[in-house]
Motif scaffolding. Structure first.
Motif, PDB file in Angstrom:
ATOM      1  N   TRP A  58      -5.637   2.802   7.813  1.00  0.00           N
ATOM      2  CA  TRP A  58      -5.801   2.450   6.191  1.00  0.00           C
ATOM      3  C   TRP A  58      -6.503   3.248   5.664  1.00  0.00           C
ATOM      4  CZ3 TRP A  58     -10.688  -0.300   4.207  1.00  0.00           C
ATOM      5  CH2 TRP A  58     -10.353  -0.960   3.103  1.00  0.00           C
ATOM      6  N   ARG A  59      -6.029   3.795   4.741  1.00  0.00           N
ATOM      7  CA  ARG A  59      -6.463   4.726   3.631  1.00  0.00           C
ATOM      8  C   ARG A  59      -7.279   6.024   4.110  1.00  0.00           C
ATOM      9  NH1 ARG A  59      -9.217   1.150  -1.263  1.00  0.00           N
ATOM     10  NH2 ARG A  59      -7.391  -0.005  -1.711  1.00  0.00           N
ATOM     11  N   GLY A  60      -6.261   6.444   5.210  1.00  0.00           N
ATOM     12  CA  GLY A  60      -6.724   7.929   5.878  1.00  0.00           C
ATOM     13  C   GLY A  60      -7.713   7.690   7.027  1.00  0.00           C
ATOM     14  N   LYS A  61      -8.007   6.570   7.516  1.00  0.00           N
ATOM     15  CA  LYS A  61      -8.785   6.437   8.643  1.00  0.00           C
ATOM     16  C   LYS A  61      -8.370   5.227   9.473  1.00  0.00           C
ATOM     17  CE  LYS A  61     -12.021   2.791   6.952  1.00  0.00           C
ATOM     18  NZ  LYS A  61     -13.767   2.692   6.795  1.00  0.00           N
ATOM     19  N   TYR A  62      -8.663   5.452  11.043  1.00  0.00           N
ATOM     20  CA  TYR A  62      -8.423   4.540  12.134  1.00  0.00           C
ATOM     21  C   TYR A  62      -9.070   3.069  11.812  1.00  0.00           C
ATOM     22  CZ  TYR A  62      -5.292   8.307  14.125  1.00  0.00           C
ATOM     23  OH  TYR A  62      -4.377   9.125  14.270  1.00  0.00           O
ATOM     24  N   ILE A  63      -8.478   1.924  12.177  1.00  0.00           N
ATOM     25  CA  ILE A  63      -9.304   0.754  11.991  1.00  0.00           C
ATOM     26  C   ILE A  63      -8.951  -0.114  12.926  1.00  0.00           C
ATOM     27  CG2 ILE A  63      -9.777   0.879   9.473  1.00  0.00           C
ATOM     28  CD1 ILE A  63      -7.613  -1.262   8.897  1.00  0.00           C
ATOM     29  N   GLY A  64      -9.575  -0.995  13.342  1.00  0.00           N
ATOM     30  CA  GLY A  64      -9.344  -1.981  14.607  1.00  0.00           C
ATOM     31  C   GLY A  64     -10.179  -3.163  13.995  1.00  0.00           C
ATOM     32  N   THR A  65     -10.215  -4.403  15.037  1.00  0.00           N
ATOM     33  CA  THR A  65     -10.800  -5.547  14.946  1.00  0.00           C
ATOM     34  C   THR A  65     -12.333  -5.555  14.505  1.00  0.00           C
ATOM     35  OG1 THR A  65      -9.115  -6.349  16.530  1.00  0.00           O
ATOM     36  CG2 THR A  65     -10.734  -7.842  15.478  1.00  0.00           C
ATOM     37  N   SER A  66     -12.877  -4.515  15.122  1.00  0.00           N
ATOM     38  CA  SER A  66     -14.609  -4.523  14.936  1.00  0.00           C
ATOM     39  C   SER A  66     -14.758  -4.077  13.351  1.00  0.00           C
ATOM     40  CB  SER A  66     -15.082  -3.258  16.092  1.00  0.00           C
ATOM     41  OG  SER A  66     -14.873  -3.679  17.317  1.00  0.00           O
ATOM     42  N   ASP A  67     -13.774  -3.259  12.843  1.00  0.00           N
ATOM     43  CA  ASP A  67     -13.928  -3.150  11.492  1.00  0.00           C
ATOM     44  C   ASP A  67     -13.948  -4.289  10.569  1.00  0.00           C
ATOM     45  OD1 ASP A  67     -14.108  -0.106  11.341  1.00  0.00           O
ATOM     46  OD2 ASP A  67     -12.133  -0.145  12.512  1.00  0.00           O
ATOM     47  N   ASN A 106     -22.648 -14.110  16.442  1.00  0.00           N
ATOM     48  CA  ASN A 106     -22.986 -12.956  15.649  1.00  0.00           C
ATOM     49  C   ASN A 106     -23.096 -13.240  14.247  1.00  0.00           C
ATOM     50  OD1 ASN A 106     -20.292 -13.239  16.152  1.00  0.00           O
ATOM     51  ND2 ASN A 106     -20.066 -11.028  15.582  1.00  0.00           N
ATOM     52  N   MET A 107     -23.928 -14.166  14.038  1.00  0.00           N
ATOM     53  CA  MET A 107     -24.002 -14.573  12.435  1.00  0.00           C
ATOM     54  C   MET A 107     -24.073 -13.275  11.565  1.00  0.00           C
ATOM     55  SD  MET A 107     -26.841 -17.713  13.308  1.00  0.00           S
ATOM     56  CE  MET A 107     -27.725 -16.574  14.756  1.00  0.00           C
ATOM     57  N   THR A 108     -23.260 -13.460  10.414  1.00  0.00           N
ATOM     58  CA  THR A 108     -23.322 -12.797   9.393  1.00  0.00           C
ATOM     59  C   THR A 108     -24.834 -12.513   8.711  1.00  0.00           C
ATOM     60  OG1 THR A 108     -20.923 -12.608   9.155  1.00  0.00           O
ATOM     61  CG2 THR A 108     -22.368 -11.607   7.184  1.00  0.00           C
ATOM     62  N   LEU A 109     -25.523 -11.461   8.496  1.00  0.00           N
ATOM     63  CA  LEU A 109     -26.724 -11.537   7.699  1.00  0.00           C
ATOM     64  C   LEU A 109     -26.607 -12.113   6.340  1.00  0.00           C
ATOM     65  CD1 LEU A 109     -28.111  -8.038   8.926  1.00  0.00           C
ATOM     66  CD2 LEU A 109     -27.931  -9.944  10.449  1.00  0.00           C
ATOM     67  N   GLY A 140     -17.284  -7.859  18.194  1.00  0.00           N
ATOM     68  CA  GLY A 140     -18.546  -8.101  17.434  1.00  0.00           C
ATOM     69  C   GLY A 140     -19.597  -6.989  18.114  1.00  0.00           C
ATOM     70  N   TYR A 141     -20.762  -7.053  17.305  1.00  0.00           N
ATOM     71  CA  TYR A 141     -21.855  -6.156  17.798  1.00  0.00           C
ATOM     72  C   TYR A 141     -23.109  -6.644  17.184  1.00  0.00           C
ATOM     73  CZ  TYR A 141     -20.902  -4.488  13.042  1.00  0.00           C
ATOM     74  OH  TYR A 141     -20.211  -4.480  11.736  1.00  0.00           O
ATOM     75  N   GLY A 142     -24.369  -5.720  17.520  1.00  0.00           N
ATOM     76  CA  GLY A 142     -25.647  -6.292  17.069  1.00  0.00           C
ATOM     77  C   GLY A 142     -26.450  -6.892  18.090  1.00  0.00           C
TER      78      GLY A 142
END
Length: 571
Positions: A152-161, A447-450, A474-476
């Motif tokens: 997407w728009r010149g970069k690799y993306i996956g579900t974590s994005d 992993n609640m969104t802040l 997810g992460y955090g």
């Protein structure tokens, strides 16, 4: 003397019963000699258009059939409950145990000598393995494979994005139109999540347990070599039947230890813990939550894959796949553990090449010094809770803060973005009643969104605690699977706004700084509150019988295998 095939208790019969068993099968155009002693191989397929990750399984099953025919077997494909993570409400985890029952009884009730489990999306893998464990016949697993990485728009993306983009959307830095554009760019091929989310973690778990042929974990779904793997798997399962290589011969204590060690090195999902515990409970291996901490405590991150790292599952395959990772773990793994191809784990991996050290590191030169699963305990999690160090913020691994409490997921959604919410970057977000009984089903909401106001201040992580799960993508700094859960009367139910909580991951501690006397008073008040009656049907059964997270959240009456029995003739 060669053991009589299980299927011959159907197809080998003479007289009326044999007539009935064979005649209706013959309406599919099957020659009579197919019923004369060939191993019958069930192809357990979770294909469904409501499970997009498994949407290519019809075609993949045909490759399995080719291999079965070539090896002298008789393939029969059958459907079972399919659990699509992205669509099912309230959560696919609620139905994992139900799907396992479907698999178990489908195998047990039918003339099947060996089974190939076709799974991909998160819960399809553990549910199929759990069901097969309860019957214990020769079993081989084929994962659907990860999708190709998005662009997407010149970069690799996956579900974590998705989590990054969701935060940008929340703060107005990404428009709805841009969000929609990214959707098609990310999920552009068949397969499950392209990162080391739960689906890829489960595929890696399968390979590390020895239940699949090598490289099952990382071959992309769209790569023709995934079909080759399926073809070869079809050949191999026939030989497994002839060799009487039952599932229990593969799933030994050593196999489970290998899975835990490998999962640590790849930065696998926290969901791995709850699913592996459930599988162990079905096959009868004594596995405890503390084993995950003990076996992975000092293992660094070797696979540089998102969300703990930088790359994608596709890149792992090109770099040498999971065998390349396992080879680096030579000093740690149980080398003699048997795998489905008849070789030991070390025989499969000792000569594995590595083609890219930016994707697969070494024990001496890892990408992060700590990975694995940390199990924290204390008065807030008497039976334990888990955190994934490789996805957390190092500075928050030892933290003391005031609790900001959300009683349930609806309360969270209603108040998290309230400008008047009393919260700052040092607070600890606490979410109750999202565990196995509470949600019900233990959803991936931990992993609640802040809060929006903190995101706008540049805050990127906070300590979050819940009795729920989080997506493997997810992460955090997220403490999950708190046991006992709030709905079962765990201390989590008693936490109030403003309570001080101390998290000390290095010392494996999670403590609510409230006196025992005060907690006892709060408990009396909690117990006096009116409880809603559980709903009808399966959900009622689930709530009444589901065990807590530290035991794998299986149902109590499903633990332990019961053997490959044959039902009585009814004709």
């Amino acid at each position: 003397m060669e053991k009589k095939l299980r299927s011959q208790q159907w197809f080998g019969k003479k007289g009326k019963d044999g007539f009935i068993y064979r005649a209706w099968m013959k309406n599919q155009g099957i020659p009579h000699d197919e019923f004369e002693g060939k191993p019958v191989i069930g192809i357990c397929n979770t294909w469904s258009e409501l499970t997009p990750c498994n949407g290519h399984f019809r075609e993949l099953a045909e490759s399995v059939k080719k291999g079965v025919w070539e090896a002298g077997g008789f393939p029969v494909e059958f459907p079972v409950t399919s659990l699509g993570e992205t669509l099912i409400k309230p959560t696919a985890m609620l139905y994992r145990n139900l799907a396992s029952m479907d698999v178990e009884e489908s195998i047990r009730a039918n003339p099947i000598d060996g089974v190939v489990l076709m799974c991909g999306c998160d819960k399809t893998t553990p549910s199929l393995i759990m069901g097969a464990c309860s019957v214990d016949i020769p079993t081989l697993v084929i994962s659907g494979g990860p999708m190709m990485k998005g662009r997407w728009r010149g970069k690799y993306i996956g579900t974590s994005d998705v989590w990054h983009m969701a935060e940008q959307y929340k703060t107005g830095d990404l428009s709805q139109e841009e969000f929609v554009e990214a959707e098609a760019c990310m999920a552009r091929t068949p397969g499950h999540c392209a990162v080391m989310g739960t689906a890829s973690t489960m595929a890696s778990m399968v390979e590390a347990l020895g239940l699949s042929l090598p490289n099952n974990a990382s071959i992309p779904a769209a790569d023709s070599r995934r079909k080759v793997l399926a073809h070869l798997s079809g050949r191999r399962i026939v030989d497994m039947v002839r060799e009487e290589m039952y599932l229990s011969k593969i799933l030994t204590r050593e196999a489970f230890e290998n899975a835990i060690i490998v999962n640590a090195a790849i930065g696998g999902s926290t969901n791995f813990v709850i699913h592996l515990l459930a599988i162990a409970g079905r096959i009868g291996v004594d596995l405890k939550l503390d084993d995950f901490d003990a076996l992975s405590h000092d293992i660094p991150l070797i696979a540089n894959i998102q969300p703990s790292g930088e790359h994608f599952m596709e890149d792992l395959y090109y770099s040498g796949g999971l065998p390349a990772v396992i080879k680096e773990l030579e000093s740690l793994i149980r080398k003699d553990a048997l795998t489905v191809n008849g070789k030991t784990m070390w025989e499969n991996c000792n000569a594995a090449p590595c083609y890219d050290r930016d994707v697969v590191g070494t024990l001496e030169n890892p990408f992060k010094p700590q990975s694995g699963m940390a199990v924290v305990k204390g008065n807030l999690a008497i039976n334990g809770a888990v955190i994934k160090p490789s996805a957390a913020t190092p500075a928050l691994m030892t933290h003391r803060g005031k609790a900001v409490v959300f009683e349930n997921i609806e309360d969270y959604h209603a108040r998290v973005d309230d400008p008047d919410l009393d919260i700052d970057a040092n607070s600890i977000m606490v979410l109750k009643n999202v565990g196995p009984k509470g949600y019900p089903g233990m959803a991936e909401v931990g992993n609640m969104t802040l809060p929006k106001k903190l995101l706008e201040q540049g805050v990127t992580d906070m300590v979050r605690i819940s009795d729920g799960r989080m997506s493997g993508t997810g992460y955090g700094t997220v403490v999950l699977h708190v046991s006992p859960e709030a709905s079962a009367g765990g201390t989590l139910a008693l936490v109030q706004n403003g309570d001080w909580i101390s998290l000390d991951v290095p010392n494996r501690s999670l403590h609510l700084e409230v006196s025992d006397e005060e907690l006892a008073e709060r408990r009396r008040e909690w117990e006096s509150q009116l409880r809603a009656q559980p709903p009808r049907g399966y959900v009622n059964l689930y709530i009444q019988h589901v065990e807590q997270a530290h035991l794998g959240a299986d149902m109590d009456f499903l633990k332990g295998k019961s053997g490959s029995v044959v039902t009585r003739d009814s004709h």
